[in-house]
Write an enzyme that holds these catalytic residues in place. Sequence first.
Site, mmCIF file in Angstrom:
data_model
loop_
_atom_site.group_PDB
_atom_site.id
_atom_site.type_symbol
_atom_site.label_atom_id
_atom_site.label_comp_id
_atom_site.label_asym_id
_atom_site.label_seq_id
_atom_site.Cartn_x
_atom_site.Cartn_y
_atom_site.Cartn_z
ATOM 1 C CG ASP A 152 57.977 67.972 36.264
ATOM 2 O OD1 ASP A 152 57.596 68.845 35.464
ATOM 3 O OD2 ASP A 152 57.223 67.079 36.724
ATOM 4 C CG ASN A 205 55.374 76.579 34.678
ATOM 5 O OD1 ASN A 205 54.582 77.232 34.016
ATOM 6 N ND2 ASN A 205 55.563 75.272 34.480
ATOM 7 C CE1 TYR A 236 45.149 76.018 37.145
ATOM 8 C CE2 TYR A 236 43.631 77.542 36.087
ATOM 9 C CZ TYR A 236 44.844 76.874 36.111
ATOM 10 O OH TYR A 236 45.754 77.073 35.090
ATOM 11 C CE LYS A 272 47.351 78.568 37.866
ATOM 12 N NZ LYS A 272 48.813 78.364 37.834
ATOM 13 C CB THR A 274 50.536 71.896 28.215
ATOM 14 O OG1 THR A 274 49.340 71.910 28.988
ATOM 15 C CG2 THR A 274 50.943 73.306 27.835
#
Length: 266
Positions: free
Chosen positions: A37, A90, A156, A160, A191
């Site tokens: 991360d 991810n 985005y 995706k 999240t």
Amino acid sequence: MRDLNDRVAVVTGGGSGIGRAIALALAPRNVRVVVVDRDASRAAAVEQEIVAAGGDGVGRSGDVTVEDDLVAARDLCLERWGRVDIVVNNAGVLAVGRPEDIPLTEWQRVIDVNLLSVVRSIHVFLPTLLAQGDGHVVNTASTNGLYPYSFDRLPYSATKAAIIAVSEALTLYARPRGVGVTCLCPGPVNTNIAEQVRFSGELTTIRPPRLGLVTAAAVGDLVVDAIESGRFLVLTHPEVHDILVRHAADPDRFLADELATFDHAD
Ligand code: NAD
């Protein structure tokens, strides 16, 4: 991948949300997990959670826009455990604004983090998985790449949709060579994603899909099941299947129906 016991996984964006949940769902199955991360403290916290629960894991600071950081994660797996079996691509970010307001630099940033990270991962990890003749890749896309319900995050949506296309085509190549592919297409998941949304222009809110909010832990379990069973598409909201059928049956009608849900003041 029938047997997860003793496998080795790398999870990018594993310090928070869906990536963290996938890491925490893999560890109790006796999978050694390298959490990568950009936020070093979050990666370290997930390492601590894994170890406190009796698992084996490492949290590492790493940026998916830097190929050397992915190389370092791969080499850590190979040096410590002699293999890498599962790669979860991810990490992702959101840029929001009206189509004419999102600057090219934001397009480039979102493409770099969301899409070119998957390309880097293919370059860094796929040769190892192919050489083993065994492995699994998970790519996190979104319902936003499956069908149109918003105009406020075009970079985005583009990344995706591209991740879904890349994942499908990669399956045709990799599965006969022993490497499975899963494409995770979440709807709304609870999240920290809102923390890192960057707004351009006057839009200050995003238009969510008309789906309920699910927990990240539930998504982690779905992904582990998909790795074990070799399933390609993971939907966090089963009703999305019917939406996709409607979209495929008549895309013009689908767009007209979506447009009817917009307020003209949007
Ligand atoms: P999150 O913000 O909780 O977690 C994302 C993590 O990725 C963070 O810890 C962040 O530090 C890390 N990250 C960001 N950029 C990075 C980089 N360049 N290198 C390494 N790490 C980086 O968000 P989340 O909701 O768990 O998002 C995970 C993925 O799920 C993303 O790809 C997102 O697009 C996708 N997704 C989320 C939802 C949702 O509703 N939460 C829906 C659909 C898809």
